[in-house]
Design a protein around this motif. Structure first.
Motif: not given
Ligand SMILES: Cc1ncc(COP(=O)(O)O)c(C=O)c1O
Length: 378
Positions: A68, A72, A78, A82, A209, A215, A239-241
C-alpha cells in the motif's frame, strides 16, 4: 468432464523438459536466481512458527502495508484492507473472474494476449470480446476498442500491460481514454501488470492505480514472479476498492486459503532489498532483447518481428505458410516455441519466443532455426 486443456505454453514446456536436447524458448520465466538477500532473509526467519502457519486470507499485514505504501507513493490511495496477497497473478485473476462475474458475462480483451486468459474465461463461463491490436506494430486501435465496447457492452475489459506476447506498452493517454470509456459504460478494468517493471528505451510505465478517482472500477493484478525472479515462490497481489476486494476475498479463500506464508516472507524482503537486483535483470533483458533482434535479421527471408516495448517476448510472423510449424521446429530443430493461435484466434502464422535465456542459448537456438529454415520448403 469440462473441456479445459493445459495451456499450449505449458504443453510445449513439458515436452521440452522431457527431451534433454531441446532448447526451450516456450515458457517465459527469468532464468536468474531469486536475489540472494531475499533467500538469506527467508533462511534467517524460517524457524519462526508464524511462517509455517496460515496468514490471514488477505495475507500478512506487514506485506500489505508495504505494498500500500509503495502504491500510495505513486499517487494511489490504497489501505492494506484493499490488497489481497495471492499465489501469483494467475490465481489472483482467477479469483477475480469467479467473484466479480457471472457465467455468460462478456469481457473485452485485446489480442493477441496471454494464453491462460482464454482458459480462465472458459472456467468462469466468460465470453471474450476480441479487440485485435494493429498487426502493423501491435498498437492499440482506440476507435475499434470504443466501437466494440459500444456494440457488445461487456462487463469489463482485461488489459495486459505491457502485453504478453507483443510487448505493446499502453501509454498514459491510452489508459485514460480506456478509463473514460469504462466510466461511460460502467465497466470494470482488470489490468495484469506482471511485466510493468520491464519496459525498454526509457519509456515510463503508467498504471491507473496511481489515480484514486479510478479505484472504484480498477483491479490491478500484480506479481513478484517476474520482477524479482520468484516464479517458483507463487506470490503476487491484487488491489482495488474495498467493496471489490471483499468480493474477491471470499473466492480467493476458497481457492487457496492464503498465499504460501513463506513466500509472503520472501516478498517482504524483495520489496526491501530487491530493487538493485531488478535493475540488473532489466539491463540483462535489454541486452538479450537487442541480441535476439540482431540474430533474427539473418532470417528475414522467413520471418519478421517488431522489437517489443516491454516484456521478454517476441511475437514472430512467418512470411510463408508452414504446416505444423511449431511441431516441426521442435522435432527437427529441437527448439520449443509456442504457436501463435495460443494467444488469440487470428494468429496461425505467428509464434512466440521468450528471450529470458542466457545469450549463448539464444545464439544456439537461432542457429538451429537458421538451419531448419534453409532446409525446409513450405
Ligand atoms: C501476462 C502474464 N500474466 C500472468 C502470468 C503468471 O504470473 P504468476 O507467476 O504471477 O502467476 C504470466 C506468466 O507467464 C504472464 O505472462
Amino acid at each position: 468432464m469440462r473441456n479445459i486443456e493445459l495451456s499450449e505454453i505449458k504443453k510445449m514446456e513439458k515436452q521440452a523438459r522431457e527431451n534433454g536436447d531441446v532448447i526451450s524458448l516456450a515458457q517465459g520465466y527469468p532464468d536468474f536466481s531469486t536475489p540472494w538477500q531475499v533467500v538469506e532473509f527467508v533462511k534467517n526467519h524460517l524457524h519462526e512458527a508464524v511462517w509455517h502457519q496460515y496468514t490471514l486470507a488477505m495475507g500478512n499485514l506487514k506485506l500489505r502495508e508495504k505494498i500500500a505504501s509503495n502504491l500510495n507513493e505513486e499517487g494511489g490511495s490504497y489501505s492494506p484492507e484493499e490488497i489481497i496477497i495471492t499465489a501469483g497473478a494467475n490465481a489472483g485473476l482467477m479469483a477475480t473472474l469467479l467473484s466479480c462475474f457471472q457465467p455468460g458475462d462478456s469481457i473485452a480483451i485485446l489480442c493477441p494476449t496471454y494464453a491462460s486468459y482464454f482458459q480462465q474465461f472458459k472456467i468462469a463461463g466468460i465470453i471474450p470480446i476480441f479487440i485485435p491490436l494493429n498487426e502493423k506494430n501491435w498498437s492499440l486501435d482506440l476507435e475499434l476498442l470504443s466501437d466494440r465496447i459500444n456494440a457488445h457492452k461487456p462487463k469489463a475489459i482485461l488489459l495486459c500491460n505491457p502485453n504478453n506476447p507483443t510487448g505493446t506498452l499502453l501509454s498514459k493517454n491510452e489508459l485514460l481514454q480506456i478509463a473514460n470509456i469504462a466510466e461511460k459504460y460502467n465497466m470494470l478494468i482488470l489490468c495484469d501488470e506482471v511485466y510493468s517493471f520491464l519496459v525498454y528505451d526509457n519509456k515510463e510505465y503508467f498504471s491507473l492505480s496511481s489515480l484514486p478517482e479510478f479505484k472504484h472500477n480498477f483491479i490491478k493484478i500484480q506479481s513478484f514472479s517476474k520482477k524479482y525472479a520468484m516464479t517458483g515462490w507463487r506470490i503476487g497481489y491484487i488491489c482495488s476498492s474495498k467493496k471489490i476486494i471483499e468480493k474477491i476475498l471470499s473466492v480467493h479463500d476458497l481457492l487457496i486459503n492464503c498465499a504460501p506464508s513463506v513466500s509472503q516472507l520472501a516478498a517482504i524482503s524483495s520489496l526491501e532489498n530487491g530493487e538493485k537486483f531488478v535493475n540488473y535483470f532489466k539491463e540483462e533483458f535489454t541486452k538479450r532483447r537487442d541480441l535476439f533482434y540482431d540474430l533474427i535479421q539473418d532470417l528475414n527471408e522467413f520471418l519478421f518481428a517488431y522489437k517489443p516495448q516491454g516484456t521478454y517476448f517476441y511475437f514472430i510472423k512467418l512470411k510463408k505458410n508452414y504446416e505444423n510449424f511449431t511441431s516441426q521446429l521442435f522435432n527437427v530443430a529441437k527448439v520449443a516455441v509456442v504457436k501463435g493461435n495460443a494467444f488469440g484466434p487470428f494468429y496461425d502464422n505467428y509464434f512466440r519466443i521468450s528471450f529470458a535465456k542466457e545469450p549463448e542459448v539464444l545464439i544456439t537456438a537461432v542457429e538451429r532455426m537458421k538451419k531448419f529454415f534453409t532446409q525446409l520448403t513450405p
